[in-house]
Enzyme design. Structure first.
Site, PDB file in Angstrom:
ATOM      1  CG  ASN A   1      -1.720   1.218   1.415  1.00 13.19           C
ATOM      2  OD1 ASN A   1      -1.840   2.020   0.493  1.00 13.19           O
ATOM      3  ND2 ASN A   1      -2.300   1.391   2.593  1.00 13.19           N
TER       4      ASN A   1
ATOM      5  CE  LYS B   1      -0.162   3.357   4.785  1.00 13.88           C
ATOM      6  NZ  LYS B   1      -0.086   3.501   6.219  1.00 13.88           N
TER       7      LYS B   1
ATOM      8  CG  HIS C   1      -5.807   1.981   5.481  1.00 15.64           C
ATOM      9  ND1 HIS C   1      -5.348   2.944   6.338  1.00 15.64           N
ATOM     10  CD2 HIS C   1      -4.797   1.103   5.311  1.00 15.64           C
ATOM     11  CE1 HIS C   1      -4.093   2.663   6.673  1.00 15.64           C
ATOM     12  NE2 HIS C   1      -3.737   1.547   6.054  1.00 15.64           N
TER      13      HIS C   1
ATOM     14  CD  GLU D   1      -2.858   5.608   6.881  1.00 17.75           C
ATOM     15  OE1 GLU D   1      -2.856   5.568   5.641  1.00 17.75           O
ATOM     16  OE2 GLU D   1      -1.941   5.115   7.581  1.00 17.75           O
TER      17      GLU D   1
ATOM     18  CD  GLU E   1      -3.425  -2.410   7.680  1.00 17.29           C
ATOM     19  OE1 GLU E   1      -2.267  -2.521   7.275  1.00 17.29           O
ATOM     20  OE2 GLU E   1      -4.172  -1.500   7.322  1.00 17.29           O
TER      21      GLU E   1
ATOM     22  N   GLY F   1       2.797   2.307  10.927  1.00 14.26           N
ATOM     23  CA  GLY F   1       3.770   3.386  10.750  1.00 14.26           C
ATOM     24  C   GLY F   1       4.547   3.738  11.999  1.00 14.26           C
TER      25      GLY F   1
ATOM     26  CB  SER G   1       5.445  -1.769  12.120  1.00 15.57           C
ATOM     27  OG  SER G   1       5.124  -0.419  12.388  1.00 15.57           O
TER      28      SER G   1
HETATM   29  P1  PGA Z   1       2.971   0.364   7.722  1.00 12.62           P
HETATM   30  O1  PGA Z   1       1.481   0.610   7.171  1.00 12.62           O
HETATM   31  O2  PGA Z   1       3.455  -0.933   7.099  1.00 12.62           O
HETATM   32  O3  PGA Z   1       3.747   1.543   7.227  1.00 12.62           O
HETATM   33  O4  PGA Z   1       2.899   0.277   9.182  1.00 12.62           O
HETATM   34  C1  PGA Z   1       0.572  -0.445   7.035  1.00 12.62           C
HETATM   35  C2  PGA Z   1      -0.726   0.059   6.515  1.00 12.62           C
HETATM   36  O5  PGA Z   1      -1.165   1.143   6.886  1.00 12.62           O
HETATM   37  O6  PGA Z   1      -1.385  -0.613   5.704  1.00 12.62           O
END
Ligand code: PGA
Length: 256
Positions: A21, A23, A107, A109, A180, A186, A217
Site C-alpha cells: 500500500n 498510500k 483502511h 486512515e 491492522e 507506521g 510495521s
Molecule cells: P505500515 O502501514 O506498514 O507503514 O505500518 C501499514 C498500513 O497502513 O497498511
C-alpha cells in the site's frame, strides 16, 4: 487438463498474499523502481500493489506487458456511489476499467481522516463486489482500546458488515480481512506474534474461512516470522513497500 487447472488454481489460492500500500507517497519514477524489481523477481506469493489513483493505469499496463500472473494491481479506496456528480471520487467501474482487480476498503486512515464508518464500508464493498473487484477490508483497534481490553469488541463491530454480507452469500465472497492494529501502523512496532495469532483466531471465528492478513510495521526483518504464524494468510505493507529491495525481500520471505 481440467484437473491441472484446478490444481494450479488451488496452489495459487494457497499462496500467501503480500499487498503493498503506497498510500499518498512517491513519484512515478520512484514507484516504477519497485515495479521493476517485482517484475524481475520470481516470488513464492501472490502480490498486489496499490499505487495512488493517478498511477493505476500505468501500473496495470506495465504489469500486463510483463505477463505476470502473480502480480495484481489494487486501489486504496473506492467510491460507494455508482456514478454521477461526486467530484473527486473514483468508481468501482473506473477501477475495473483501469485494470484493477483488488481494492482496499476501510483502511484506518480513511476512517480517521475521512470519517468513513461501517455503513460507508459496507456500501463500498457492495459496489466493488458488483464490479468483480476483490475486497480487502481493514479492521484494527487503537492503543487505547487494546489497553482498555476492548480490542475484540472493536474488531467485532468493524467486522459487522462483512459478517452480514457473508451470511447473505452462501457461496462466499471475494473478500479478505486485513487486521491492522492502529497503534502498529507506521510506528515501527509491529504487534507481537501472540497478539496476532489471538486476534486472527478471533476474526476467523467470526468470518469463517476468509483469508486474514496482518498489517502494521511489517518490514523485511519480521515478515517471514509473521507469515509463518498460525492463521496469517499474508501481510499488508505500507512504508516498507516503497523501497524496492525491502519490499522484494518481504515478498521472497512469504512462505510457510
Ligand atoms: P505500515 O502501514 O506498514 O507503514 O505500518 C501499514 C498500513 O497502513 O497498511
Amino acid at each position: 487438463m481440467r484437473t491441472l487447472i484446478t490444481v494450479a488454481t488451488l496452489l495459487k489460492l494457497m499462496r500467501k498474499h503480500v499487498i503493498g500500500n503506497w498510500k499518498m507517497n512517491g513519484t512515478w519514477a520512484e514507484l516504477d523502481e519497485v515495479l521493476e524489481s517485482l517484475i524481475s523477481g520470481d516470488y513464492p506469493c501472490n502480490i498486489t500493489i496499490c499505487p495512488p489513483y493517478p498511477y493505476l493505469a500505468a501500473t496495470t499496463q506495465k504489469i500486463a506487458h510483463a505477463g505476470l500472473g502473480v502480480l495484481a494491481v489494487g486501489a486504496q479506496n473506492v467510491s460507494q456511489f455508482e456514478e454521477g456528480a461526486y467530484t473527486g471520487e473514483v468508481s468501482a467501474t473506473m477501477l475495473k476499467d483501469c485494470g484493477c482487480s483488488v481494492v482496499v476498503i476501510g483502511h484506518s486512515e480513511r476512517r480517521r481522516y475521512f470519517a468513513e464508518n461501517e455503513l460507508d464500508v459496507e456500501s463500498k464493498i457492495r459496489r466493488a463486489l458488483a464490479c468483480s473487484l476483490s475486497c480487502v477490508m481493514c479492521v484494527g483497534e487503537t492503543g487505547f482500546e487494546r489497553d482498555a481490553g476492548t480490542a475484540e469488541e472493536k474488531i467485532q463491530l468493524q467486522l459487522a458488515p462483512a459478517i452480514k454480507m457473508l451470511a447473505e452469500s452462501p457461496l462466499g465472497l471475494s473478500l479478505s480481512i486485513a487486521y491492522e492494529p492502529i497503534w502498529a501502523i507506521g510506528t515501527g512496532v509491529a504487534a507481537s506474534g501472540e497478539q496476532i495469532v489471538s486476534m486472527h483466531e478471533f476474526i476467523k471465528g467470526l468470518v469463517g474461512d476468509v483469508p486474514v492478513l496482518y498489517g502494521g510495521s511489517v518490514v523485511a526483518g519480521n515478515a517471514q516470522a509473521i507469515m509463518q504464524l498460525h492463521n496469517v494468510d499474508g501481510v499488508l505493507v505500507g512504508g516498507a513497500s516503497l523501497n524496492a529491495a525491502e519490499f522484494s525481500s518481504i515478498c521472497y520471505s512469504a512462505i510457510g
